[in-house]
Write an enzyme that holds these catalytic residues in place. Structure first.
Site, PDB file in Angstrom:
ATOM      1  N   ASP A  74      32.665 -30.973 105.006  1.00 31.06           N
ATOM      2  CA  ASP A  74      32.515 -31.843 103.293  1.00 31.06           C
ATOM      3  C   ASP A  74      31.800 -30.693 102.503  1.00 31.06           C
ATOM      4  OD1 ASP A  74      31.773 -33.500 101.201  1.00 31.06           O
ATOM      5  OD2 ASP A  74      32.323 -35.169 102.534  1.00 31.06           O
ATOM      6  N   LYS A  89      49.490 -37.701  97.028  1.00 30.67           N
ATOM      7  CA  LYS A  89      49.467 -38.453  98.103  1.00 30.67           C
ATOM      8  C   LYS A  89      50.994 -38.832  98.712  1.00 30.67           C
ATOM      9  CE  LYS A  89      44.989 -39.377  98.479  1.00 30.67           C
ATOM     10  NZ  LYS A  89      44.294 -38.976  99.544  1.00 30.67           N
ATOM     11  N   ASP A 132      34.737 -26.449 102.345  1.00 32.15           N
ATOM     12  CA  ASP A 132      35.608 -27.003 101.283  1.00 32.15           C
ATOM     13  C   ASP A 132      37.096 -26.832 101.739  1.00 32.15           C
ATOM     14  OD1 ASP A 132      37.220 -27.143  99.225  1.00 32.15           O
ATOM     15  OD2 ASP A 132      35.762 -25.851  97.767  1.00 32.15           O
ATOM     16  N   VAL A 133      37.622 -27.905 101.736  1.00 30.57           N
ATOM     17  CA  VAL A 133      39.179 -27.935 102.504  1.00 30.57           C
ATOM     18  C   VAL A 133      39.919 -27.236 101.476  1.00 30.57           C
ATOM     19  CG1 VAL A 133      38.728 -30.063 103.627  1.00 30.57           C
ATOM     20  CG2 VAL A 133      39.647 -30.384 101.326  1.00 30.57           C
ATOM     21  N   TYR A 143      47.991 -37.744  91.112  1.00 33.43           N
ATOM     22  CA  TYR A 143      47.358 -38.271  92.469  1.00 33.43           C
ATOM     23  C   TYR A 143      48.578 -38.896  93.084  1.00 33.43           C
ATOM     24  CZ  TYR A 143      44.330 -41.221  95.413  1.00 33.43           C
ATOM     25  OH  TYR A 143      43.531 -42.015  96.404  1.00 33.43           O
ATOM     26  N   THR A 194      34.559 -47.953  97.634  1.00 36.00           N
ATOM     27  CA  THR A 194      33.540 -46.794  97.774  1.00 36.00           C
ATOM     28  C   THR A 194      33.084 -45.866  96.596  1.00 36.00           C
ATOM     29  OG1 THR A 194      35.634 -45.049  97.608  1.00 36.00           O
ATOM     30  CG2 THR A 194      35.353 -46.224  99.784  1.00 36.00           C
ATOM     31  N   ASN A 233      40.551 -36.521 105.370  1.00 33.94           N
ATOM     32  CA  ASN A 233      40.184 -37.714 104.731  1.00 33.94           C
ATOM     33  C   ASN A 233      39.897 -37.175 103.353  1.00 33.94           C
ATOM     34  OD1 ASN A 233      39.492 -40.662 104.228  1.00 33.94           O
ATOM     35  ND2 ASN A 233      37.574 -39.408 104.097  1.00 33.94           N
TER      36      ASN A 233
END
Ligand code: NAD
Length: 249
Positions: A36, A158, A61-62, A154, A189, A88
């Site tokens: 993360d 996705k 950092d992805v 988004y 969340t 995720n």
């Protein structure tokens, strides 16, 4: 202890769905490597350790391919193996009408929500090709199978996560690598807390959600664990919608 002696990677586990999944994996016996950008994800690893489980936090950092490779290497170095991965990590843009989306905002979503998953998958698949296989679950969204208004960047990212998952699933099935996507509906969340605090928003949302409430992160974690487990050995290239009936309505 479905994941006893197994090692898994989870990205985006400081809060929300990733944290719930990391804890559920550990409770099921897995050693968990958490990647993360947010150092609070270290608390997730500490909570797992305090509960008698095995976990490590790796700053990752992805959006940086080298760091996602480092995440896989850290899992191998500390736990000696890698069996499954839950990609995720993600961000959610503010709602904007399509014709007003700025290119920079689009780029940011694509960088994290799409390229982040791409980098993670490449690093994991390179390893799984040498280890004999593994399972990957990517977090898409109901916005990966239908379109929410004002969320075009988004929705595009996705939908692409669903496409990436299917593409890799058909390429690597013969090598023992399964790749699936999950499509959560509205989940309680930090990502959605602002929306959930707005009674007008929730009234409109729950009218289209058969269950009539937001889901809890733990209600997604169960599906993730199933898809990563041997019980899902014939599930490959699937998109599992977990939305309380929202898209069935
Ligand atoms: N909450 C919902 O209603 C919902 C619905 C559908 C899909 N999702 C998806 O679920 C995933 C998790 O979201 P959540 O709701 O748990 O939100 P969250 O904000 O609680 O968690 C997102 C996590 O991703 C991490 N992250 C963000 N950018 C990163 C980066 N560049 N590198 C590494 N980590 C990064 C954050 O630090 C955080 O730990 C996201 O991909 C999100 O798009 C959420």
């Amino acid at each position: 202890m479905q994941f006893k002696d197994k090692s898994v990677v989870v990205t985006g586990a400081s809060t929300g769905i990733g944290r719930a999944a990391a804890i559920a994996f550990a409770k099921a016996g897995a050693s968990v490597t958490i990647g993360d950008v947010d150092v609070r994800a270290k608390d997730t690893a500490t909570a797992i350790q305090a509960d008698g489980g095995q976990a490590q936090f790796v700053s990752c950092d992805v959006t940086d391919a080298a760091q996602t490779t480092g995440l896989v290497e850290a899992a191998l170095k500390t736990f000696g193996r890698l069996d499954a991965a839950f990609n995720n990590a993600g961000i959610l843009p503010a709602p904007v009408p399509f014709h007003e989306v700025e290119t920079e905002a689009l780029n940011q979503i694509i960088e994290v929500d799409l390229k982040g998953v791409f980098h993670c998958m490449q690093a994991q698949i390179r390893h799984f090709l040498t280890s004999g296989g593994g399972a990957i679950v990517n977090t898409a969204s109901v916005a990966g199978v239908i379109a929410d208004p004002y969320m075009s960047a988004y929705v595009a990212a996705k939908h692409a996560v669903v496409g990436l998952s299917r593409a890799a699933a058909v390429e690597y099935a013969q090598q023992g690598i399964r790749v699936n996507a999950i499509a959560p509906g509205l989940i309680n969340t930090p990502m959605t807390s602002q929306w959930l605090a707005d009674p007008e928003f929730t009234a409109a949302m729950y009218a289209h959600n058969v269950i009539g409430r937001a889901g809890q992160p733990e209600e997604i974690a169960g599906t993730v664990l199933h898809l990563c487990s041997d019980a899902a050995s014939f599930t490959n290239g699937s998109v599992v919608v977990v939305d309380g009936g929202q898209t069935a309505h």
